[in-house]
Design an enzyme around this catalytic site. Structure first.
Site, PDB file in Angstrom:
ATOM      1  N   SER A 197       0.832  -1.212   0.000  1.00  0.00           N
ATOM      2  CA  SER A 197       0.000   0.000   0.000  1.00  0.00           C
ATOM      3  C   SER A 197       0.861   1.253   0.000  1.00  0.00           C
ATOM      4  O   SER A 197       0.551   2.226  -0.685  1.00  0.00           O
ATOM      5  CB  SER A 197      -0.908   0.031   1.229  1.00  0.00           C
ATOM      6  OG  SER A 197      -1.945  -0.873   1.055  1.00  0.00           O
ATOM      7  N   LYS A 218      -8.886  -3.663  12.238  1.00  0.00           N
ATOM      8  CA  LYS A 218     -10.014  -3.239  11.394  1.00  0.00           C
ATOM      9  C   LYS A 218     -11.354  -3.199  12.143  1.00  0.00           C
ATOM     10  O   LYS A 218     -12.204  -2.370  11.841  1.00  0.00           O
ATOM     11  CB  LYS A 218     -10.146  -4.168  10.186  1.00  0.00           C
ATOM     12  CG  LYS A 218      -9.133  -3.900   9.089  1.00  0.00           C
ATOM     13  CD  LYS A 218      -9.436  -4.764   7.871  1.00  0.00           C
ATOM     14  CE  LYS A 218      -8.376  -4.597   6.809  1.00  0.00           C
ATOM     15  NZ  LYS A 218      -8.657  -5.399   5.604  1.00  0.00           N
ATOM     16  N   ASP A 227     -12.509  -2.176   1.108  1.00  0.00           N
ATOM     17  CA  ASP A 227     -12.372  -3.565   0.633  1.00  0.00           C
ATOM     18  C   ASP A 227     -13.639  -3.970  -0.140  1.00  0.00           C
ATOM     19  O   ASP A 227     -13.573  -4.794  -1.052  1.00  0.00           O
ATOM     20  CB  ASP A 227     -12.195  -4.538   1.810  1.00  0.00           C
ATOM     21  CG  ASP A 227     -10.790  -4.502   2.384  1.00  0.00           C
ATOM     22  OD1 ASP A 227      -9.859  -4.080   1.670  1.00  0.00           O
ATOM     23  OD2 ASP A 227     -10.618  -4.898   3.553  1.00  0.00           O
TER      24      ASP A 227
HETATM   25  P1  NDP Z   1      -8.278 -12.951   9.166  1.00  0.00           P
HETATM   26  O1  NDP Z   1      -7.138 -13.223  10.057  1.00  0.00           O
HETATM   27  O2  NDP Z   1      -9.391 -12.063   9.635  1.00  0.00           O
HETATM   28  O3  NDP Z   1      -8.938 -14.369   8.737  1.00  0.00           O
HETATM   29  C1  NDP Z   1      -8.151 -15.451   8.351  1.00  0.00           C
HETATM   30  C2  NDP Z   1      -9.046 -16.556   7.784  1.00  0.00           C
HETATM   31  O4  NDP Z   1      -8.195 -17.632   7.335  1.00  0.00           O
HETATM   32  C3  NDP Z   1      -9.987 -17.166   8.806  1.00  0.00           C
HETATM   33  O5  NDP Z   1     -11.155 -17.558   8.133  1.00  0.00           O
HETATM   34  C4  NDP Z   1      -9.183 -18.368   9.311  1.00  0.00           C
HETATM   35  O6  NDP Z   1      -9.984 -19.391   9.840  1.00  0.00           O
HETATM   36  C5  NDP Z   1      -8.561 -18.832   8.016  1.00  0.00           C
HETATM   37  N1  NDP Z   1      -7.368 -19.631   8.241  1.00  0.00           N
HETATM   38  C6  NDP Z   1      -6.118 -19.183   8.527  1.00  0.00           C
HETATM   39  N2  NDP Z   1      -5.261 -20.227   8.636  1.00  0.00           N
HETATM   40  C7  NDP Z   1      -5.986 -21.344   8.424  1.00  0.00           C
HETATM   41  C8  NDP Z   1      -5.676 -22.734   8.387  1.00  0.00           C
HETATM   42  N3  NDP Z   1      -4.423 -23.175   8.587  1.00  0.00           N
HETATM   43  N4  NDP Z   1      -6.655 -23.621   8.112  1.00  0.00           N
HETATM   44  C9  NDP Z   1      -7.925 -23.173   7.873  1.00  0.00           C
HETATM   45  N5  NDP Z   1      -8.287 -21.870   7.905  1.00  0.00           N
HETATM   46  C10 NDP Z   1      -7.333 -20.972   8.169  1.00  0.00           C
HETATM   47  O7  NDP Z   1      -7.641 -12.406   7.832  1.00  0.00           O
HETATM   48  P2  NDP Z   1      -8.331 -11.589   6.633  1.00  0.00           P
HETATM   49  O8  NDP Z   1      -9.735 -12.057   6.452  1.00  0.00           O
HETATM   50  O9  NDP Z   1      -8.120 -10.140   6.805  1.00  0.00           O
HETATM   51  O10 NDP Z   1      -7.437 -12.065   5.406  1.00  0.00           O
HETATM   52  C11 NDP Z   1      -7.565 -13.358   4.844  1.00  0.00           C
HETATM   53  C12 NDP Z   1      -6.776 -13.410   3.543  1.00  0.00           C
HETATM   54  O11 NDP Z   1      -7.341 -12.500   2.599  1.00  0.00           O
HETATM   55  C13 NDP Z   1      -5.304 -12.987   3.732  1.00  0.00           C
HETATM   56  O12 NDP Z   1      -4.500 -13.839   2.944  1.00  0.00           O
HETATM   57  C14 NDP Z   1      -5.260 -11.576   3.183  1.00  0.00           C
HETATM   58  O13 NDP Z   1      -4.021 -11.294   2.599  1.00  0.00           O
HETATM   59  C15 NDP Z   1      -6.338 -11.614   2.116  1.00  0.00           C
HETATM   60  N6  NDP Z   1      -6.948 -10.276   1.915  1.00  0.00           N
HETATM   61  C16 NDP Z   1      -6.723  -9.671   0.724  1.00  0.00           C
HETATM   62  C17 NDP Z   1      -7.287  -8.449   0.448  1.00  0.00           C
HETATM   63  C18 NDP Z   1      -7.033  -7.830  -0.885  1.00  0.00           C
HETATM   64  O14 NDP Z   1      -7.227  -6.634  -1.041  1.00  0.00           O
HETATM   65  N7  NDP Z   1      -6.636  -8.598  -1.881  1.00  0.00           N
HETATM   66  C19 NDP Z   1      -8.132  -7.741   1.432  1.00  0.00           C
HETATM   67  C20 NDP Z   1      -8.331  -8.484   2.667  1.00  0.00           C
HETATM   68  C21 NDP Z   1      -7.742  -9.707   2.877  1.00  0.00           C
HETATM   69  P3  NDP Z   1     -10.339 -19.434  11.431  1.00  0.00           P
HETATM   70  O15 NDP Z   1     -11.375 -18.370  11.633  1.00  0.00           O
HETATM   71  O16 NDP Z   1     -10.882 -20.796  11.636  1.00  0.00           O
HETATM   72  O17 NDP Z   1      -9.054 -19.162  12.153  1.00  0.00           O
END
Ligand code: NDP
Length: 303
Positions: free
Chosen positions: A17, A66, A102
């Protein structure tokens, strides 16, 4: 006076960013500096108070703040209110307005994914974190009729469904437990598959077995690299898109809010590509820091 925009997160060591926003300010001749503020949750109220100062155009807010930032600001836009998450702040005098760019970023990515086809009505979403909230709200607004959310911790997906209860009252929004067989049967009934988990971010693994992917799917991964999921999707003949479009357009929307001007998209895209070529991988919504840098090579197009 040089204006300031800050990215508040924890950690924030390198940032895509920063590269794209600074390039945009410079191109437009706007005397502004994009700074990275690593602030632990306990320091967030002080950081937010500082952003109310006159020298600030606004801020971006990222992991893990956030949702936590919401009670600290004065006014929320509809998207921020609906998702319960804020990634951009603007200033009205000393009042702060919280936005969620987003959501429009995702909508641009969805349109690009669907292309000239008719907008589908069914989607499977993997993940129930902050990114997923923007995705699910974007799908509701785009008129989807059935959206199934899978998450490792089912209660989080159930919480998300409950959160959108009212805006999704007209449609079928469901949380389901993470089992390969259930995911497979839901994917067989759907057209759009979105990965909003961070699986594939730090390791070259896919959240689901490649065999369940079919050629008529449209697959979006929010991670901004050519992940294993996307490579498997392409091998199956499906349309595959990474998270760069969403990242670029959430940034463009934030830039427009801070400056009142349309974002120079090409300049921002070039800056993103340049920063990625130098190994910078973190940005809004993505954990930053040493653990991330360098781990994505296996999933990069060069692999
Ligand atoms: P969060 O930390 O809020 O959520 C992470 C998610 O991934 C949860 O659903 C979590 O599940 C799941 N997860 C993580 N590790 C595992 C695993 N080993 N096995 C199963 N589930 C897993 O992160 P965000 O939602 O903010 O981001 C998620 C992804 O999206 C990231 O890679 C981020 O880079 C991408 N992103 C991209 C954006 C863009 O502009 N392109 C904008 C926002 C996000 P659980 O709840 O069970 O832990």
């Amino acid at each position: 006076m040089t204006k300031r925009v800050v990215l508040i997160g924890h950690p924030v060591s390198h940032s895509l960013s920063a590269a794209m926003q600074q390039a945009a300010f410079d191109k437009a001749g706007i005397d502004a500096r994009y700074e990275l503020w690593d602030r632990a949750p306990i320091e967030l109220p002080t950081a937010i108070a500082e952003v109310r100062g006159e020298s600030f155009l606004g801020a971006n807010v990222t992991i893990p703040h956030k949702e936590r930032v919401v009670p600290l600001i004065d006014k929320l836009t509809e998207e921020a209110q609906a998702t319960g998450a804020v990634n951009t702040l603007t200033r009205e005098g000393r009042r702060l307005v919280g936005h969620n760019t987003d959501v429009p970023g995702f909508v641009v990515a969805l349109d690009k994914l669907v292309g000239r086809q008719k907008m589908p009505r069914q989607a499977v979403v993997l993940g129930a974190g902050g990114g997923s909230r923007a995705v699910v709200y974007g799908l509701i607004r785009a008129g989807f009729q059935r959206v199934v959310i899978f998450n490792r911790h089912l209660h989080r997906a159930e919480g998300l469904v409950k959160h959108f209860g009212r805006s999704a009252a007209h449609m079928d929004l469901k949380a389901m437990p993470w089992h390969d067989s259930i995911i497979e049967s839901e994917i067989a009934k759907t057209k759009v598959l979105i990965n909003a988990t961070s699986i594939g971010l730090n390791e070259d693994v896919s959240p689901i077995p490649g065999e369940v992917l079919t050629g008529d799917l449209l697959v979006l991964d929010l991670i901004y690299s050519r992940t294993r999921l996307l490579r498997d999707a392409e091998s199956a003949g499906a349309v595959a898109l990474d998270g760069e479009t969403m990242l670029l357009h959430q940034g463009a929307a934030a830039y427009a809010l801070w400056t009142g001007q349309a974002a120079p998209l090409e300049v921002m895209q070039d800056a993103l590509a340049g920063a990625r070529a130098q190994g910078v991988r973190s940005a809004e919504g993505e954990p930053a820091g040493d653990a991330v840098v360098g781990l994505g090579e296996a999933a990069s197009p060069a692999s």
